[in-house]
Design a protein around this motif. Structure first.
Motif, PDB file in Angstrom:
ATOM      1  N   ARG A 337       0.824  -1.208   0.000  1.00 58.79           N
ATOM      2  CA  ARG A 337       0.000   0.000   0.000  1.00 58.79           C
ATOM      3  C   ARG A 337       0.859   1.259   0.000  1.00 58.79           C
ATOM      4  O   ARG A 337       0.530   2.247  -0.660  1.00 58.79           O
ATOM      5  CB  ARG A 337      -0.938  -0.003   1.209  1.00 58.79           C
ATOM      6  N   LEU A 338       1.960   1.219   0.728  1.00 57.31           N
ATOM      7  CA  LEU A 338       2.861   2.368   0.705  1.00 57.31           C
ATOM      8  C   LEU A 338       3.465   2.560  -0.681  1.00 57.31           C
ATOM      9  O   LEU A 338       3.592   3.696  -1.168  1.00 57.31           O
ATOM     10  CB  LEU A 338       3.974   2.189   1.737  1.00 57.31           C
ATOM     11  N   ALA A 339       3.846   1.435  -1.321  1.00 51.66           N
ATOM     12  CA  ALA A 339       4.426   1.529  -2.662  1.00 51.66           C
ATOM     13  C   ALA A 339       3.418   2.078  -3.659  1.00 51.66           C
ATOM     14  O   ALA A 339       3.767   2.850  -4.560  1.00 51.66           O
ATOM     15  CB  ALA A 339       4.933   0.154  -3.107  1.00 51.66           C
ATOM     16  N   ASN A 340       2.153   1.675  -3.513  1.00 56.03           N
ATOM     17  CA  ASN A 340       1.116   2.189  -4.406  1.00 56.03           C
ATOM     18  C   ASN A 340       0.946   3.699  -4.263  1.00 56.03           C
ATOM     19  O   ASN A 340       0.556   4.380  -5.224  1.00 56.03           O
ATOM     20  CB  ASN A 340      -0.216   1.491  -4.134  1.00 56.03           C
ATOM     21  N   LEU A 341       1.215   4.212  -3.076  1.00 63.48           N
ATOM     22  CA  LEU A 341       1.146   5.658  -2.861  1.00 63.48           C
ATOM     23  C   LEU A 341       2.414   6.365  -3.334  1.00 63.48           C
ATOM     24  O   LEU A 341       2.462   7.600  -3.360  1.00 63.48           O
ATOM     25  CB  LEU A 341       0.933   5.959  -1.373  1.00 63.48           C
ATOM     26  N   GLY A 342       3.427   5.595  -3.682  1.00 65.35           N
ATOM     27  CA  GLY A 342       4.690   6.198  -4.103  1.00 65.35           C
ATOM     28  C   GLY A 342       5.600   6.535  -2.942  1.00 65.35           C
ATOM     29  O   GLY A 342       6.551   7.298  -3.098  1.00 65.35           O
ATOM     30  N   LEU A 343       5.333   5.962  -1.748  1.00 67.07           N
ATOM     31  CA  LEU A 343       6.135   6.263  -0.559  1.00 67.07           C
ATOM     32  C   LEU A 343       7.140   5.148  -0.299  1.00 67.07           C
ATOM     33  O   LEU A 343       6.828   3.963  -0.435  1.00 67.07           O
ATOM     34  CB  LEU A 343       5.240   6.443   0.668  1.00 67.07           C
ATOM     35  N   GLU A 344       8.314   5.548   0.086  1.00 66.68           N
ATOM     36  CA  GLU A 344       9.370   4.597   0.421  1.00 66.68           C
ATOM     37  C   GLU A 344       9.782   4.775   1.878  1.00 66.68           C
ATOM     38  O   GLU A 344      10.027   5.898   2.333  1.00 66.68           O
ATOM     39  CB  GLU A 344      10.582   4.805  -0.481  1.00 66.68           C
ATOM     40  N   TYR A 345       9.841   3.676   2.605  1.00 69.04           N
ATOM     41  CA  TYR A 345      10.247   3.691   4.010  1.00 69.04           C
ATOM     42  C   TYR A 345      11.748   3.918   4.107  1.00 69.04           C
ATOM     43  O   TYR A 345      12.544   3.190   3.510  1.00 69.04           O
ATOM     44  CB  TYR A 345       9.850   2.362   4.652  1.00 69.04           C
ATOM     45  N   LEU A 346      12.145   4.942   4.849  1.00 72.23           N
ATOM     46  CA  LEU A 346      13.560   5.281   4.980  1.00 72.23           C
ATOM     47  C   LEU A 346      14.144   4.915   6.332  1.00 72.23           C
ATOM     48  O   LEU A 346      15.324   5.178   6.576  1.00 72.23           O
ATOM     49  CB  LEU A 346      13.765   6.778   4.726  1.00 72.23           C
ATOM     50  N   GLY A 347      13.333   4.343   7.203  1.00 73.54           N
ATOM     51  CA  GLY A 347      13.890   3.884   8.470  1.00 73.54           C
ATOM     52  C   GLY A 347      13.247   4.500   9.689  1.00 73.54           C
ATOM     53  O   GLY A 347      12.390   5.392   9.611  1.00 73.54           O
ATOM     54  N   LYS A 348      13.683   3.983  10.841  1.00 72.67           N
ATOM     55  CA  LYS A 348      13.190   4.440  12.136  1.00 72.67           C
ATOM     56  C   LYS A 348      14.297   5.233  12.823  1.00 72.67           C
ATOM     57  O   LYS A 348      15.454   4.819  12.847  1.00 72.67           O
ATOM     58  CB  LYS A 348      12.786   3.238  12.995  1.00 72.67           C
ATOM     59  N   HIS A 349      13.936   6.388  13.373  1.00 72.50           N
ATOM     60  CA  HIS A 349      14.908   7.262  14.006  1.00 72.50           C
ATOM     61  C   HIS A 349      14.449   7.596  15.425  1.00 72.50           C
ATOM     62  O   HIS A 349      13.251   7.574  15.727  1.00 72.50           O
ATOM     63  CB  HIS A 349      15.067   8.562  13.210  1.00 72.50           C
TER      64      HIS A 349
END
Length: 448
Positions: A337-349
């Motif tokens: 679902r995130l990929a369909n929105l065009g969003l990429e997970y960059l990590g937890k900070h």
């Protein structure tokens, strides 16, 4: 139309012009030949103009102008061309015009080890230590409830009576706000807002001219720091709680001297962002402890709407605490679902607090791909091509009529265009490149 098509067309036209110039020079070098006197009227100056070529340029200009005006209602109407990020100074970020600064240079956003050591040294030099806060000469410790009661009864407060009581205060503030009861609305100390600001500003390397959107700004515990740092009108917020909004407008902004920054703070629910307009692309969108209090479906609706408002590639979305709205779907479904929105997970900070034992978790995303229309049909490029086409067409017309002042008119056109785009560095950059010589060669690679 793709930018490369216009580049190819422009080069072909340049080649045609050079060939015509060579033929003209060859004609001048040729020895004079006897010619019969022709008493018939000479050819009209207009015949020196290639009519199909002129029509091509005029029609192309009209099409581009039409596209430019119709795209002004698009959410991508503002320039999204790459800009140089503000460089960090030491550990913090340099603040230019519009920031906290003003002491002759750049200021940092974050606290350094030297700053901490300076504070400790001042406490040591002055022999200070924490003591019990009890009644002492000139100091009368009170709880917020006691302070509010004294305020309502004007105990110890010099105040106006009668009619003057109503016309001497420009923005009367409720007592509950004056004693800062709203500072206790959070699960952690009010000072934690500064920690969040420093972390987000450092992580995104934003400059004062960045655009920032906060989802659920409350009483501006974090937002006040962004408002002070950013240029006027560059901080936006969506908040649903009415009392929090009253505290923001009637106490925090006036008390902190931030009214002149004109932040756009909107009361709204259901993740509706229409009142922010369609022209702004945000460098930073963040939600501090907000999504965990919302229904999962509403969070997804909000993310879908926010993606179109995020600056491509460089923009960042930060969400604090957890993303249970995503993890509850399962790892694969969440990623899909995130990929369909065009969003990429960059990590937890995580970031720590400078004043109390606390850390906070933040999840970071960015937009990993952009639709072709947002790259190829970049609106900020359109005026450059329109200006080039118009200048070429006008120059051909003037040359055809025998006027030699085409360069002067082109200069005036350049000034007009510069005035129209004043303040938009991206447009100025592309227009300058386009006006001076062969810079169109750069646009193909920049558009890729």
């Amino acid at each position: 139309m793709n930018v490369t098509v216009w580049i190819r067309l422009y080069k072909q036209l340049n080649k045609q012009e050079k060939n015509k110039g060579k033929q003209h020079k060859h004609h001048l070098r040729s020895p004079p030949q006897k010619m019969a006197v022709n008493t018939s009227p000479g050819p009209s100056p207009l015949r020196s103009i290639s009519v199909p070529l002129l029509l091509l340029f005029l029609s192309s200009s009209a099409i581009l102008l039409l596209f430019f005006f119709t795209s002004s209602s698009s959410p991508f109407a503002f320039c999204t061309c790459p800009s140089s990020p503000t460089s960090a100074a030491g550990v913090g970020i340099g603040v230019g015009v519009g920031g906290d600064g003003g002491r002759g240079g750049k200021e940092r956003v974050s606290t350094t080890k030297e700053d901490v050591e300076w504070v400790k040294d001042q406490i040591r030099v002055n022999g200070l230590r924490m003591r019990e806060n009890v009644l002492r000469k000139g100091i009368n410790p009170r709880t917020r409830a006691q302070q509010l009661e004294d305020l309502r009864n004007y105990k110890g407060i010099s105040h106006y009576e009668g009619e003057e009581a109503d016309n001497r205060t420009a923005l009367p503030c409720p007592g509950e706000l004056l004693v800062e009861e709203h500072h206790s609305n959070y699960g952690e100390p009010w000072a934690g807002g500064r920690d969040v600001f420093e972390f987000l500003a450092e992580s995104t390397h934003i400059s004062p001219d960045a655009q920032v959107l906060e989802i659920g700004c409350g009483t501006l515990r974090v937002g006040a720091h962004f408002i002070r740092y950013l240029k006027p009108e560059h901080y936006h917020c969506l908040e649903r709680d009415e009392l929090s909004l009253m505290a923001a407008f009637r106490y925090e902004l006036p008390a902190q001297g931030l009214l002149h920054k004109r932040p756009l703070i909107v009361k709204g629910e259901d993740m509706e962002f229409s009142r922010f307009g369609t022209r702004v692309l945000y460098d930073l969108i963040y939600a501090s402890a907000v999504f965990l209090h919302m229904p999962d479906q509403l969070v997804w609706v909000g993310l879908e709407r926010l993606v179109g408002r995020l600056k491509p590639y460089d923009g960042r979305i930060f969400v604090s605490h957890n993303i249970k709205f995503c993890s509850r779907l399962g790892g694969d479904e969440c990623t899909r679902r995130l990929a369909n929105l065009g969003l990429e997970y960059l990590g937890k900070h995580t970031h720590d607090s400078i004043l109390f034992n606390h850390y906070e978790i933040w999840i970071l995303w960015h937009q990993h791909h952009v639709t072709p229309s947002r790259v190829v049909l970049e609106p900020c490029l359109v005026p450059s091509f329109v200006a080039l086409l118009l200048r070429f067409a006008v120059g051909r017309l003037l040359a055809g009529f025998g006027h030699g002042d085409s360069a002067g008119l082109e200069d005036r056109l350049e000034v007009i265009m510069d005035e129209k785009i004043d303040g938009r560095s991206c447009l100025k950059r592309f227009l300058t490149r386009a006006i001076f010589s062969d810079a169109l060669n750069d646009l193909g690679s920049l558009n890729s």
